[in-house]
Structures are given as structure tokens and as C-alpha cells.
Write a protein that holds these residues in place. Structure first.
Motif, PDB file in Angstrom:
ATOM      1  N   VAL A  81      -1.090 -48.091  51.480  1.00 49.98           N
ATOM      2  CA  VAL A  81      -1.408 -46.959  50.620  1.00 49.98           C
ATOM      3  C   VAL A  81      -2.891 -46.964  50.295  1.00 49.98           C
ATOM      4  CG1 VAL A  81      -1.031 -45.904  48.358  1.00 49.98           C
ATOM      5  CG2 VAL A  81       0.899 -46.847  49.626  1.00 49.98           C
TER       6      VAL A  81
ATOM      7  N   ALA B  81      -5.428 -44.835  47.908  1.00 48.28           N
ATOM      8  CA  ALA B  81      -5.594 -43.814  46.869  1.00 48.28           C
ATOM      9  C   ALA B  81      -7.084 -43.545  46.698  1.00 48.28           C
ATOM     10  CB  ALA B  81      -4.985 -44.288  45.555  1.00 48.28           C
TER      11      ALA B  81
ATOM     12  N   ARG C 285     -10.205 -40.806  44.888  1.00 51.76           N
ATOM     13  CA  ARG C 285     -10.510 -39.794  43.874  1.00 51.76           C
ATOM     14  C   ARG C 285     -11.692 -38.924  44.286  1.00 51.76           C
ATOM     15  NH1 ARG C 285     -10.768 -42.505  38.072  1.00 51.76           N
ATOM     16  NH2 ARG C 285     -10.483 -40.313  37.477  1.00 51.76           N
TER      17      ARG C 285
ATOM     18  N   VAL D 291      -3.295 -40.774  49.414  1.00 47.44           N
ATOM     19  CA  VAL D 291      -3.009 -39.824  48.328  1.00 47.44           C
ATOM     20  C   VAL D 291      -4.186 -39.776  47.369  1.00 47.44           C
ATOM     21  CG1 VAL D 291      -0.514 -40.138  48.445  1.00 47.44           C
ATOM     22  CG2 VAL D 291      -1.851 -41.615  46.971  1.00 47.44           C
TER      23      VAL D 291
ATOM     24  N   GLY E 282      -5.578 -39.868  43.729  1.00 46.35           N
ATOM     25  CA  GLY E 282      -5.149 -40.378  42.439  1.00 46.35           C
ATOM     26  C   GLY E 282      -5.833 -41.683  42.113  1.00 46.35           C
TER      27      GLY E 282
ATOM     28  N   VAL F  35      -1.292 -45.224  41.299  1.00 41.84           N
ATOM     29  CA  VAL F  35      -0.570 -44.884  42.532  1.00 41.84           C
ATOM     30  C   VAL F  35       0.212 -46.094  43.043  1.00 41.84           C
ATOM     31  CG1 VAL F  35      -0.869 -44.287  44.974  1.00 41.84           C
ATOM     32  CG2 VAL F  35      -2.120 -43.012  43.210  1.00 41.84           C
TER      33      VAL F  35
ATOM     34  N   GLU G 215       3.237 -46.971  40.758  1.00 45.42           N
ATOM     35  CA  GLU G 215       4.360 -46.056  40.968  1.00 45.42           C
ATOM     36  C   GLU G 215       5.078 -46.384  42.278  1.00 45.42           C
ATOM     37  OE1 GLU G 215       7.168 -43.199  40.548  1.00 45.42           O
ATOM     38  OE2 GLU G 215       5.732 -43.878  39.028  1.00 45.42           O
TER      39      GLU G 215
END
Length: 293
Positions: A185, A187, A189, A238, A240, A245, A248
Motif C-alpha cells: 500500500v 498512501a 497526499r 490511495v 490519504g 490508511v 484501516e
């Protein structure tokens, strides 16, 4: 990670139920990695100059030293029951818990401990010993917290840094040993910087940004696909906050792996903000991989 064949998985115990959970987790890791397991207890009382032996008129087996021996013996028995094929030893080492575990880390394959122990304040999500060991250890640190799952993927946070690459390697090895899939993953911004002092554009195309960040993620995991062909690998980029992230995503994972410090974090931080956030909020065990000092 210490590459010597004799390097053990080391687990810290204090007699709490949380430390026994760490023992079971450590025994399973030692079995997967074909490593011996060392159960250690930091015996702080000699530093405080208090009596260690049983009182002359006290019950047999009394005294702080005897109690420490009993809790280590119980932890060793717990480990042997959880992983009968693993060679398990136990030792009482004079010193404060974090200092004792950090002293073990240069020659350990992995340090395992509970997120809080007997001395931790119940309001703390993660105890000071776990934070200190994760911040300073010379080997990966596995903190037993959240739910115990044998299904779900091994989750790894990726940010394109060198330490992130080490976390990916550790996560892929863990997934292979567990017979699990690997979920990488990333993440983000803002657009990723390519070097120190880079200016980020004030205006950018959102779709192009996602494409660029997904490409960074794909490049980061390309090598482990070749080295671990038995591990199904998927990726997810993603937008975030990375800590949120990953926390979650950990609700469906059996393990989450993070680098001790990521891209863009201040070099003076011993434990980065993302890894601290994951340690405090993940819903499964957390492995923190740090760069060797």
C-alpha cells in the motif's frame, strides 16, 4: 536482519498475559524462520538495591529472583507448547526491560514484545518499552497488538525510500513463511518529491498524480515478485494520510510491516510519524524495520 544461521528470535517477557501472547507469536515466527527462540526477562530489581531472596519466614519459592525464574519458566513452557520443533531457552538478565532487549538486538534475527506490559499505564495504547525498542533496535521489531489472525494478507507500507525497500523484503519473506498474500500500500497526499528541497507544484492533474504514484509503487515491488514467486502480490495506491490508511487496511491483515522512518520525515526522528501512528492504531501485529546503525 542478522543473517547468521545461529541468530535467534528474541522475545521479552514480564509475566503479563500480553507478554505471553508475544511469546506465542515469537514461537510461530521462530518456527517459520527455522530459528531458535530466546525468552528474556529484564530483571530491574538489582538496580534498585532491593532484597531479592525470599524472607527467612516466607513461603518456599518466594522472593523476587524466584518469581522471575518462575515467569521465565512459564514463558518457555508456553513457547514449547506453541512450537514443539523450536529450540527454546530462557534467561534472566539484570537491567531495565528496554535496555535488555536493545542489548539483544545486534545479534538477534528479530525482537518480539507485547504492546504493553505489567508496568504500562492502561491508558497507553502502546507502552514505552515497545516504543523505545522499535526506535533503537538493530534488528526488526515485532509488536504483538490488535487481533490475532491466520488469514488475510501481510500488509506493507511503501513510500519509495531505501528503508521502505527493506520493509518490502521483510514483508515478502513473512508472507512466504505464512503462506499468505502480500498487499503493498502506498498512501500519498501530494506529488512525490524526487530529491531534497524539491518544490511541489501548486496545480497538478489528479488522474496523472495517481498514475505517477502507482508507477512508483509498482517499481518498488517489482524485485520481490521475482524473488518470491510463491507469494501472490497486489498493490494499492490511495490518496490519504499514510498512518491512517495503513491502520484501516490492517483490519483485514494478519501482519503490517512499516519502515522505521519514511521519505520526507526528519532525519533526526528515531521512529517516524507513520510508523508511530501504525504502532498506536493498527488492528494486528506490527513489524518495524529499521536501517542498521
Amino acid at each position: 536482519m542478522n543473517s547468521a544461521e545461529s541468530a535467534a528470535v528474541v522475545v521479552g517477557v514480564d509475566g503479563s498475559e500480553l507478554s505471553l501472547r508475544a511469546v506465542r507469536l515469537a514461537a510461530a515466527e521462530a518456527a517459520r524462520r527455522h530459528r531458535p527462540l530466546r525468552v528474556v526477562h529484564g530483571f530491574i530489581w538489582p538496580l534498585l538495591h532491593v532484597p531479592l531472596s525470599a524472607a527467612p519466614d516466607g513461603p518456599p519459592g518466594g522472593g523476587l529472583r524466584n518469581q522471575a525464574e518462575q515467569l521465565v519458566a512459564a514463558a518457555v513452557a508456553e513457547a514449547e507448547a506453541a512450537a514443539p520443533a523450536v529450540r527454546v531457552s530462557g534467561e534472566i538478565i539484570d537491567g531495565e526491560a528496554a535496555a535488555v532487549l536493545l542489548g539483544e538486538s545486534p545479534t538477534a534475527a528479530l525482537i518480539v514484545l507485547g504492546d504493553r506490559g505489567l508496568g504500562g499505564f492502561t491508558a497507553l495504547v502502546v507502552g514505552s518499552v515497545a516504543i523505545q525498542v522499535s526506535s533503537y533496535a538493530d534488528c526488526p521489531v515485532l509488536v504483538a497488538r490488535g487481533a490475532e489472525r491466520t488469514d488475510g494478507p501481510v500488509l506493507v507500507g511503501v513510500d519509495g525510500s531505501e528503508l521502505s525497500d527493506q520493509a518490502i523484503e521483510f514483508a515478502a519473506e513473512s508472507a512466504s513463511g505464512r503462506g499468505a498474500a502480500l498487499l503493498a500500500v502506498h498512501a500519498y497526499r501530494h506529488p512525490a518529491s524526487t530529491g531534497p528541497g524539491d518544490m511541489q507544484p501548486l496545480v497538478y492533474d489528479e488522474a496523472q498524480l495517481h498514475t505517477d504514484e502507482d508507477r512508483l509503487l509498482a517499481e518498488s515491488i517489482s524485485g520481490v515478485r521475482e524473488r518470491y514467486p510463491d507469494v501472490p502480490i497486489s498493490r494499492k495506491a490511495v490518496r490519504g494520510k499514510p498512518g491512517a490508511v495503513l491502520a484501516e487496511a490492517s483490519r483485514q491483515a494478519q501482519l503490517v510491516v512499516v519502515g522505521g522512518q519514511g521519505r520526507g520525515e526528519f532525519s533526526g526522528l528515531l521512529l517516524g510519524s507513520v510508523s508511530q501512528s501504525v504502532l498506536h492504531h493498527a488492528d494486528c501485529p506490527v513489524a518495524v524495520v529499521r536501517a542498521p546503525r
